[in-house]
Enzyme design. Structure first.
Site, PDB file in Angstrom:
ATOM      1  N   ARG A   1       0.854  -1.187   0.000  1.00 34.06           N
ATOM      2  CA  ARG A   1       0.000   0.000   0.000  1.00 34.06           C
ATOM      3  C   ARG A   1       0.889   1.235   0.000  1.00 34.06           C
ATOM      4  O   ARG A   1       1.970   1.242   0.601  1.00 34.06           O
ATOM      5  CB  ARG A   1      -0.862   0.054   1.264  1.00 34.06           C
ATOM      6  CG  ARG A   1      -2.092  -0.792   1.222  1.00 34.06           C
ATOM      7  CD  ARG A   1      -3.129  -0.270   0.218  1.00 34.06           C
ATOM      8  NE  ARG A   1      -4.302  -1.120   0.186  1.00 34.06           N
ATOM      9  CZ  ARG A   1      -4.478  -2.135  -0.659  1.00 34.06           C
ATOM     10  NH1 ARG A   1      -3.563  -2.423  -1.565  1.00 34.06           N
ATOM     11  NH2 ARG A   1      -5.588  -2.848  -0.620  1.00 34.06           N
TER      12      ARG A   1
ATOM     13  N   HIS B   1      -1.252   0.795  -9.606  1.00 30.05           N
ATOM     14  CA  HIS B   1      -1.973  -0.133  -8.716  1.00 30.05           C
ATOM     15  C   HIS B   1      -2.609  -1.272  -9.514  1.00 30.05           C
ATOM     16  O   HIS B   1      -3.821  -1.487  -9.460  1.00 30.05           O
ATOM     17  CB  HIS B   1      -3.025   0.624  -7.889  1.00 30.05           C
ATOM     18  CG  HIS B   1      -3.441  -0.125  -6.653  1.00 30.05           C
ATOM     19  ND1 HIS B   1      -3.740   0.490  -5.470  1.00 30.05           N
ATOM     20  CD2 HIS B   1      -3.614  -1.458  -6.421  1.00 30.05           C
ATOM     21  CE1 HIS B   1      -4.069  -0.411  -4.562  1.00 30.05           C
ATOM     22  NE2 HIS B   1      -4.000  -1.613  -5.119  1.00 30.05           N
TER      23      HIS B   1
HETATM   24  P1  NDP Z   1      -1.922 -11.369   4.826  1.00 24.53           P
HETATM   25  O1  NDP Z   1      -2.825 -10.854   5.875  1.00 24.53           O
HETATM   26  O2  NDP Z   1      -2.027 -12.799   4.415  1.00 24.53           O
HETATM   27  O3  NDP Z   1      -0.394 -11.124   5.259  1.00 24.53           O
HETATM   28  C1  NDP Z   1       0.037  -9.956   5.882  1.00 24.53           C
HETATM   29  C2  NDP Z   1       1.441 -10.170   6.391  1.00 24.53           C
HETATM   30  O4  NDP Z   1       1.927  -8.930   6.939  1.00 24.53           O
HETATM   31  C3  NDP Z   1       1.510 -11.203   7.524  1.00 24.53           C
HETATM   32  O5  NDP Z   1       2.670 -11.984   7.399  1.00 24.53           O
HETATM   33  C4  NDP Z   1       1.587 -10.318   8.778  1.00 24.53           C
HETATM   34  O6  NDP Z   1       2.250 -10.916   9.887  1.00 24.53           O
HETATM   35  C5  NDP Z   1       2.419  -9.173   8.237  1.00 24.53           C
HETATM   36  N1  NDP Z   1       2.249  -7.994   9.098  1.00 24.53           N
HETATM   37  C6  NDP Z   1       1.118  -7.297   9.386  1.00 24.53           C
HETATM   38  N2  NDP Z   1       1.364  -6.305  10.247  1.00 24.53           N
HETATM   39  C7  NDP Z   1       2.690  -6.373  10.528  1.00 24.53           C
HETATM   40  C8  NDP Z   1       3.552  -5.636  11.364  1.00 24.53           C
HETATM   41  N3  NDP Z   1       3.114  -4.613  12.128  1.00 24.53           N
HETATM   42  N4  NDP Z   1       4.859  -5.990  11.408  1.00 24.53           N
HETATM   43  C9  NDP Z   1       5.317  -7.029  10.679  1.00 24.53           C
HETATM   44  N5  NDP Z   1       4.550  -7.775   9.851  1.00 24.53           N
HETATM   45  C10 NDP Z   1       3.253  -7.450   9.786  1.00 24.53           C
HETATM   46  O7  NDP Z   1      -2.094 -10.420   3.572  1.00 24.53           O
HETATM   47  P2  NDP Z   1      -1.832 -10.737   2.022  1.00 24.53           P
HETATM   48  O8  NDP Z   1      -0.518 -11.387   1.885  1.00 24.53           O
HETATM   49  O9  NDP Z   1      -3.003 -11.418   1.428  1.00 24.53           O
HETATM   50  O10 NDP Z   1      -1.817  -9.247   1.408  1.00 24.53           O
HETATM   51  C11 NDP Z   1      -0.861  -8.305   1.836  1.00 24.53           C
HETATM   52  C12 NDP Z   1      -1.208  -6.918   1.321  1.00 24.53           C
HETATM   53  O11 NDP Z   1      -0.951  -6.825  -0.070  1.00 24.53           O
HETATM   54  C13 NDP Z   1      -2.668  -6.498   1.432  1.00 24.53           C
HETATM   55  O12 NDP Z   1      -2.994  -6.075   2.746  1.00 24.53           O
HETATM   56  C14 NDP Z   1      -2.757  -5.359   0.434  1.00 24.53           C
HETATM   57  O13 NDP Z   1      -2.472  -4.123   1.062  1.00 24.53           O
HETATM   58  C15 NDP Z   1      -1.659  -5.695  -0.577  1.00 24.53           C
HETATM   59  N6  NDP Z   1      -2.197  -6.010  -1.902  1.00 24.53           N
HETATM   60  C16 NDP Z   1      -1.895  -5.188  -2.953  1.00 24.53           C
HETATM   61  C17 NDP Z   1      -2.347  -5.480  -4.216  1.00 24.53           C
HETATM   62  C18 NDP Z   1      -1.955  -4.647  -5.387  1.00 24.53           C
HETATM   63  O14 NDP Z   1      -2.534  -4.813  -6.470  1.00 24.53           O
HETATM   64  N7  NDP Z   1      -0.983  -3.770  -5.264  1.00 24.53           N
HETATM   65  C19 NDP Z   1      -3.203  -6.643  -4.473  1.00 24.53           C
HETATM   66  C20 NDP Z   1      -3.440  -7.448  -3.303  1.00 24.53           C
HETATM   67  C21 NDP Z   1      -2.969  -7.122  -2.062  1.00 24.53           C
HETATM   68  P3  NDP Z   1       1.639 -12.224  10.593  1.00 24.53           P
HETATM   69  O15 NDP Z   1       1.871 -13.342   9.608  1.00 24.53           O
HETATM   70  O16 NDP Z   1       2.461 -12.388  11.811  1.00 24.53           O
HETATM   71  O17 NDP Z   1       0.190 -11.964  10.835  1.00 24.53           O
HETATM   72  C1  OXD Z   2      -6.018  -5.555  -3.007  1.00 28.26           C
HETATM   73  C2  OXD Z   2      -5.623  -4.589  -4.051  1.00 28.26           C
HETATM   74  O1  OXD Z   2      -5.928  -5.251  -1.820  1.00 28.26           O
HETATM   75  O2  OXD Z   2      -5.933  -4.827  -5.243  1.00 28.26           O
HETATM   76  O3  OXD Z   2      -6.433  -6.676  -3.392  1.00 28.26           O
HETATM   77  O4  OXD Z   2      -4.984  -3.588  -3.729  1.00 28.26           O
END
Ligand code: NDP
Ligand code: OXD
Length: 312
Positions: free
Chosen positions: A227, A275
């Site tokens: 993000r 994006h």
């Molecule tokens: P998940 O919830 O599966 O994974 C999130 C990861 O981030 C977990 O490993 C979590 O740790 C870690 N995390 C969260 N907070 C912290 C913190 N404070 N410190 C360290 N690690 C942290 O999410 P996804 O993998 O499915 O997606 C990740 C992000 O990708 C989404 O939230 C979205 O913002 C972005 N995204 C962007 C897209 C785009 O088109 N650009 C498309 C899809 C998603 P833990 O495992 O310990 O919980």
């Molecule tokens: C998502 C994105 O969060 O597209 O899936 O950004």
């Protein structure tokens, strides 16, 4: 009993996909809500603040995306379960975005394109894949899938998460205590964190200065597909201009669309995408939404629920 599609600029596209998938389902397209009492389920992306709170019988919110910051920022978000979108199609798209960008910077394609434009025939040194560590911030669904895809390409892998993890062939670091060691082992930083109060603004110049300087590349690389709110674009430009960072791929921005005045547009060492790293496919969304509603109606546990306290 109806489902409202709200917020996204693809309301009509998602509505068509849902009707094709489940012709009997009553689908409403915001702002044409009809009787608010009918709405039990919502498919949402950045709904206007307070709109979901107007639905007295709402039971479930499904996010159009994997990220849910667009929902969490609504102070009036109803206290019903929120499911984020987790889907093989979306994961596959993110894996190809990350792999393409890791390879692009590892193989110095930016500079080679510039050399082509100037008709320059010149060798540029490059490390082997195994000499580079790709460090993934966020070892969740997407981060782990990207790690698994990069391993066969020969890269060394590291990952950072909030809670400790054990992922085969990935050096895992966790929490504030593990962050500096993770950064110090990372040549190419891939950011796949959710945007929460804990992660907002985490990618700044101070953090970037802690990355390892890779062998045979001019400096470390940043790839952010998480993000925009995670990063300071001003700091990224300053790190690039000071030679602390070699190159960056940015798919997400603090303000989207990125304003024309942003220095990111014209920066020769930033690969900018609007994006698009992992778009949510309408057919996959329809399948997922209808499956989640089916589980809810049968009283079955719902996968991929958001922890409102953590914010992701
Ligand atoms: P998940 O919830 O599966 O994974 C999130 C990861 O981030 C977990 O490993 C979590 O740790 C870690 N995390 C969260 N907070 C912290 C913190 N404070 N410190 C360290 N690690 C942290 O999410 P996804 O993998 O499915 O997606 C990740 C992000 O990708 C989404 O939230 C979205 O913002 C972005 N995204 C962007 C897209 C785009 O088109 N650009 C498309 C899809 C998603 P833990 O495992 O310990 O919980
Ligand atoms: C998502 C994105 O969060 O597209 O899936 O950004």
């Amino acid at each position: 009993m109806a489902t409202l599609i709200i917020g996204t600029d693809r309301v009509a596209t998602f509505a068509t996909a849902c009707r094709e998938f489940d012709p009997g389902h009553d689908i409403r397209q915001w702002p044409d809500v009809g009787r608010a009492e009918d709405i039990r389920y919502a498919l949402a992306w950045g709904p206007p603040a307070g709109e979901l709170a107007k639905l007295p019988n709402l039971e479930l919110i499904v996010s159009v995306g994997a990220g849910v910051d667009h929902l969490m920022k609504d102070p009036l978000l109803p206290h019903v379960p929120v499911a984020r979108f987790v889907d093989a199609d979306l994961t596959g798209r993110m894996v190809s975005y990350v792999a393409a960008n890791v390879l692009f910077h590892h193989r110095r394609m930016n500079e080679l394109r510039a050399q082509q434009a100037a008709a320059v025939w010149k060798y540029l040194p490059e490390p082997a894949a195994h000499e580079l560590t790709v460090g993934i911030m966020g070892l969740g669904v997407l981060g782990q899938a990207c790690a698994q895809a990069l391993l066969p390409l020969g890269y060394s892998l590291a990952g950072w998460s909030r809670t400790p993890k054990g992922v085969p062939d990935v050096a895992c670091f966790a929490g504030a205590i593990g962050l500096d060691a993770f950064l110090g082992a990372t040549d190419i930083l891939v950011v796949l964190l959710p945007l929460t109060p804990d992660t907002r603004g985490i990618i700044d110049r101070k953090l970037l200065a802690k990355l390892r300087r890779p062998k045979l590349l001019p400096g470390p690389v940043l790839i952010n597909a998480g993000r925009g709110g995670l990063q300071s674009e001003q700091d990224i430009v300053a790190s690039l201009d000071a030679g602390e960072l070699y190159a960056a791929s940015l798919d997400v921005f603090t303000t989207e669309p990125l304003p024309p005045s942003s220095p990111v547009w014209g920066h020769e060492r930033i690969l900018l995408t609007p994006h698009i790293a992992a778009e949510s496919d309408p057919r996959a969304i329809a399948r997922y939404l209808i499956a989640q509603i089916g589980r809810k109606q049968c009283g079955e546990p719902l996968p991929n629920l958001v922890d409102r306290q953590r914010g992701y």
